[in-house]
Design a protein around this motif. Structure first.
Motif, PDB file in Angstrom:
ATOM      1  N   LEU A 390      -5.449  -7.481   1.810  1.00 40.44           N
ATOM      2  CA  LEU A 390      -6.426  -6.887   2.728  1.00 40.44           C
ATOM      3  C   LEU A 390      -6.922  -7.903   3.751  1.00 40.44           C
ATOM      4  O   LEU A 390      -7.153  -7.564   4.917  1.00 40.44           O
ATOM      5  N   GLU A 391      -7.088  -9.146   3.331  1.00 43.74           N
ATOM      6  CA  GLU A 391      -7.587 -10.172   4.251  1.00 43.74           C
ATOM      7  C   GLU A 391      -6.564 -10.575   5.295  1.00 43.74           C
ATOM      8  O   GLU A 391      -6.920 -11.149   6.329  1.00 43.74           O
ATOM      9  N   ASN A 392      -5.291 -10.297   5.033  1.00 39.11           N
ATOM     10  CA  ASN A 392      -4.230 -10.689   5.975  1.00 39.11           C
ATOM     11  C   ASN A 392      -3.671  -9.510   6.765  1.00 39.11           C
ATOM     12  O   ASN A 392      -2.639  -9.649   7.423  1.00 39.11           O
ATOM     13  N   GLN A 393      -4.340  -8.382   6.739  1.00 40.83           N
ATOM     14  CA  GLN A 393      -3.833  -7.232   7.481  1.00 40.83           C
ATOM     15  C   GLN A 393      -4.290  -7.282   8.944  1.00 40.83           C
ATOM     16  O   GLN A 393      -5.201  -8.023   9.311  1.00 40.83           O
ATOM     17  N   GLU A 394      -3.618  -6.480   9.758  1.00 38.95           N
ATOM     18  CA  GLU A 394      -3.960  -6.414  11.178  1.00 38.95           C
ATOM     19  C   GLU A 394      -5.316  -5.739  11.356  1.00 38.95           C
ATOM     20  O   GLU A 394      -5.681  -4.835  10.610  1.00 38.95           O
ATOM     21  N   ASN A 395      -6.056  -6.178  12.364  1.00 38.83           N
ATOM     22  CA  ASN A 395      -7.390  -5.631  12.597  1.00 38.83           C
ATOM     23  C   ASN A 395      -7.361  -4.234  13.201  1.00 38.83           C
ATOM     24  O   ASN A 395      -8.220  -3.408  12.925  1.00 38.83           O
ATOM     25  N   GLU A 396      -6.338  -3.953  14.015  1.00 39.52           N
ATOM     26  CA  GLU A 396      -6.350  -2.705  14.774  1.00 39.52           C
ATOM     27  C   GLU A 396      -5.998  -1.476  13.932  1.00 39.52           C
ATOM     28  O   GLU A 396      -6.348  -0.353  14.271  1.00 39.52           O
ATOM     29  N   ASN A 397      -5.271  -1.673  12.844  1.00 38.26           N
ATOM     30  CA  ASN A 397      -4.911  -0.525  12.012  1.00 38.26           C
ATOM     31  C   ASN A 397      -4.970  -0.948  10.551  1.00 38.26           C
ATOM     32  O   ASN A 397      -4.015  -1.470   9.999  1.00 38.26           O
ATOM     33  N   ARG A 398      -6.104  -0.707   9.919  1.00 35.09           N
ATOM     34  CA  ARG A 398      -6.353  -1.255   8.604  1.00 35.09           C
ATOM     35  C   ARG A 398      -6.128  -0.215   7.498  1.00 35.09           C
ATOM     36  O   ARG A 398      -6.142   0.992   7.727  1.00 35.09           O
ATOM     37  N   ILE A 399      -5.925  -0.734   6.301  1.00 34.83           N
ATOM     38  CA  ILE A 399      -5.737   0.115   5.121  1.00 34.83           C
ATOM     39  C   ILE A 399      -7.026   0.886   4.840  1.00 34.83           C
ATOM     40  O   ILE A 399      -8.113   0.313   4.832  1.00 34.83           O
ATOM     41  N   SER A 400      -6.887   2.187   4.611  1.00 40.53           N
ATOM     42  CA  SER A 400      -8.075   3.014   4.396  1.00 40.53           C
ATOM     43  C   SER A 400      -8.209   3.521   2.963  1.00 40.53           C
ATOM     44  O   SER A 400      -9.254   4.041   2.592  1.00 40.53           O
ATOM     45  N   ALA A 401      -7.142   3.385   2.149  1.00 37.30           N
ATOM     46  CA  ALA A 401      -7.205   3.905   0.785  1.00 37.30           C
ATOM     47  C   ALA A 401      -6.298   3.099  -0.129  1.00 37.30           C
ATOM     48  O   ALA A 401      -5.330   2.476   0.304  1.00 37.30           O
ATOM     49  N   ILE A 402      -6.637   3.103  -1.413  1.00 38.71           N
ATOM     50  CA  ILE A 402      -5.797   2.499  -2.451  1.00 38.71           C
ATOM     51  C   ILE A 402      -5.437   3.588  -3.440  1.00 38.71           C
ATOM     52  O   ILE A 402      -6.314   4.240  -4.010  1.00 38.71           O
ATOM     53  N   LEU A 403      -4.161   3.784  -3.629  1.00 33.24           N
ATOM     54  CA  LEU A 403      -3.642   4.803  -4.534  1.00 33.24           C
ATOM     55  C   LEU A 403      -3.151   4.098  -5.795  1.00 33.24           C
ATOM     56  O   LEU A 403      -2.241   3.272  -5.743  1.00 33.24           O
TER      57      LEU A 403
END
Length: 594
Positions: A390-403
């Motif tokens: 999560l800390e290394n993801q792109e700012n413009e399109n982030r993860i919204s859910a964990i399955l």
């Protein structure tokens, strides 16, 4: 090596095998049922029952195999456990071969031998592929027996077979599983591999909203499948955890955002922690004597914990009563014999005296908070790994859910830890998370092309010769060949680590034919480094070989071969053609088992 599959109209039924570290099972569905009801008509055999006093039932059966002294098949699953314990008690087990939780030998293997050896419970070496073949063959035959009981007459050609594999596996491990399945009688052309997180993701897409709920119990879609949505799949099994991030491309396809990652933080870590706690209380000598002399009692003791650990914490976390586990009478006797103490005294003298009490009838009453500490290691490892992604993801399109899927995702302790660590994300567990992978694998068999692109874990290439340049090539790489000065071991890159690759896109390279009648052999190398110079660089490993057979008349003078490789699929695909005449296709084999 191009892996074929039955077309949609050719297969009457899809049969999926989920071959797990601790448990295995299968599910199937007819084509006509799939067309009318995506998931409601999937049949999963969930009636695996252990004999004995605890009545343990599970969605799957243990990945445990017993072979006879002549190496023939004896039993699998719960039956193998029980037969082997009986053999031990009768002192008849010495020549039998017993294997459990052996799938972990394929975890994180970059280089594998086709004839790799694993040890049975007695420490004797045994061909691993034979162990995997017998196990897959048992599940296949169990399926056919189930079909026969329904008065259905099917042949192998009518079936599309799907075998699940972890997304973090490398190519040699995948090929090893494929070859074991083929040896078990599954036709290679009717067999496809499905990555476990992708199968789970596909299954959850079709779960009806009324069967899904978030932490507040409100109905919701597990993942809002609107275009551009990104979500993480956390697939937690008995041995390993797989983490994959997907983005919705359109209604029918997803793309992989991160390289699939994971580690050995499955539910078996809880079993190890529990055993270490018992060892601290009773002593290793007591447990070893009990385990050696009373195998059946030990198995029942372990199964009692297996049942209790699934429900240590309820959904609301309101149950504060201690967890009750029965202690076999002979274990109490061994404590008195070897330690000179009663069960009550040895617990009172342990470091857990304030957390464990003895109840009438030789029962341990273990404080719920102590039982929860058994989950500490995998809980921390899972949360840390998810946080790093999560800390290394792109700012413009982030993860919204964990399955969360997989058998270990039935644990409310693990689910609550993820929810508490990431309150800004929606954390969702589907109904029967332990069956999400195998049911999703059935859907993959019906419609496999749902993943449009994947991210390469390694940089792949082949070893070639290049013109020697003294300004950039080391002297030890200099060779002379037919009046040419060349540089050996040059890494000719196909694709780079971290690169997103379309499933249907191929990478093409052309190579000279060195000898008129000899097969062309190219060594495939892999490295986590993005820009390797030589195949001898540190971290660079030879993964396998591409072998192209010459035509019957031999190669023409000055001939070249065009190699096309697809890296985006579940398995690599390789084709070789004549660049001057693309319709001329050469016999090609890609072998990752050295």
């Amino acid at each position: 090596m191009s892996q074929g599959r039955v077309s949609k109209t050719d297969s009457l039924l899809v049969m999926a095998i989920d071959f797990g570290t601790t448990y295995s099972g299968y599910a199937f569905q007819f084509r006509h049922d799939y067309e009318s009801d995506r998931i409601g008509s999937i049949f999963a055999n969930t009636s695996w029952v252990a004999e004995g006093g605890n009545g343990l039932m599970s969605w799957k059966t243990p990945t445990t195999l017993l072979l006879n002294p002549d190496d023939s098949f004896n039993s699998f699953g719960y039956e193998a456990e029980e037969v082997y314990q009986e053999l031990i008690e009768n002192e008849e087990h010495h020549d039998f071969h017993y294997f459990r939780r052996f799938k972990m030998m394929l975890h994180n293997k970059m280089i594998m031998n086709r004839d790799v050896i694993i040890e049975d419970s007695g420490g004797r070496g045994f061909p691993a592929r034979t162990v995997f073949r017998h196990s897959i063959d048992y599940l296949k035959k169990h399926f056919f027996k189930t079909i026969e009981e329904r008065a259905l007459n099917l042949e192998h050609k009518d079936i599309q077979w799907v075998l699940t594999v972890p997304a973090i596996w490398n190519e040699p491990a995948k090929q090893f599983m494929r070859e074991a399945a083929v040896e078990a009688g599954i036709p290679s052309d009717n067999l496809q591999l499905a990555l476990e997180p992708e199968a789970a993701s596909l299954f959850c897409k079709y779960v009806p909203a009324e069967k899904q709920s978030d932490e507040d119990g409100q109905n919701m879609k597990i993942v809002p499948f609107s275009i551009g949505t990104r979500y993480m799949i956390l697939d937690l099994g008995g041995g390993t955890g797989d983490v994959t991030v997907h983005e919705v491309v359109d209604e029918n396809s997803l793309r992989e955002i991160n390289v699939a990652s994971g580690g050995a933080w499955g539910g078996t870590n809880v079993d190890k922690a529990y055993y270490n706690m018992l060892k601290s209380i009773f002593g290793e000598d007591v447990l070893m004597k009990f385990k050696t002399e009373r195998r059946t009692d030990m198995l029942e003791f372990q199964r009692d914990f297996e049942m209790k650990k699934r429900h240590i914490r309820d959904k609301l976390g309101q149950n504060t009563r201690p967890v009750i586990i029965s202690v076999p009478a002979l274990l109490s006797e061994y404590v008195r014999e070897l330690k000179g103490m009663s069960l009550q005294d040895i617990v009172a003298n342990s470091e857990f005296a304030d957390k464990i009490k003895i109840k009438p009838g030789n029962k341990l009453a273990i404080a719920r908070e102590l039982m929860e500490t058994l989950f500490d290691d995998p809980r921390e490892q899972i949360v840390t790994h998810v946080r790093n992604i999560l800390e290394n993801q792109e700012n413009e399109n982030r993860i919204s859910a964990i399955l969360m899927v997989g058998g270990f995702s039935t644990s409310n302790i693990i689910v609550d830890a993820v929810k508490q660590a990431f309150p800004e994300l929606r954390v969702v567990v589907p109904p029967e998370p332990g069956l999400a992978v195998v049911k999703g694998a059935v859907l993959c068999g019906h419609a496999p092309l749902t993943i449009s692109s994947r991210v390469c874990k390694y940089t792949y290439g082949v070893a070639v010769y290049d013109n020697f340049d003294e300004n950039k090539h080391p002297l030890e790489k200099r060779v002379e060949h037919e009046n040419e000065v060349l540089c050996k071991d040059v890494f000719s890159m196909f694709i780079q680590a971290g690169q997103s690759v379309d499933v249907n896109k191929s990478v093409d390279e052309s190579y000279d034919v060195p000898k008129p009648h000899a097969p062309v052999s190219l060594q495939i190398y892999a490295t986590p480094d993005k820009n390797p110079l030589f195949t001898t660089d540190e971290h660079c490993e030879m993964l396998g070989r591409i072998i192209i057979k010459p035509p019957a008349s031999g190669w023409q003078k000055g001939a070249k071969i065009k190699i096309s490789m697809k890296f985006g699929g579940t398995e690599f695909e390789v084709h070789a053609t004549d660049p001057q005449n693309p319709e001329t296709v050469y016999s090609t084999k890609c072998d990752f088992l050295l």
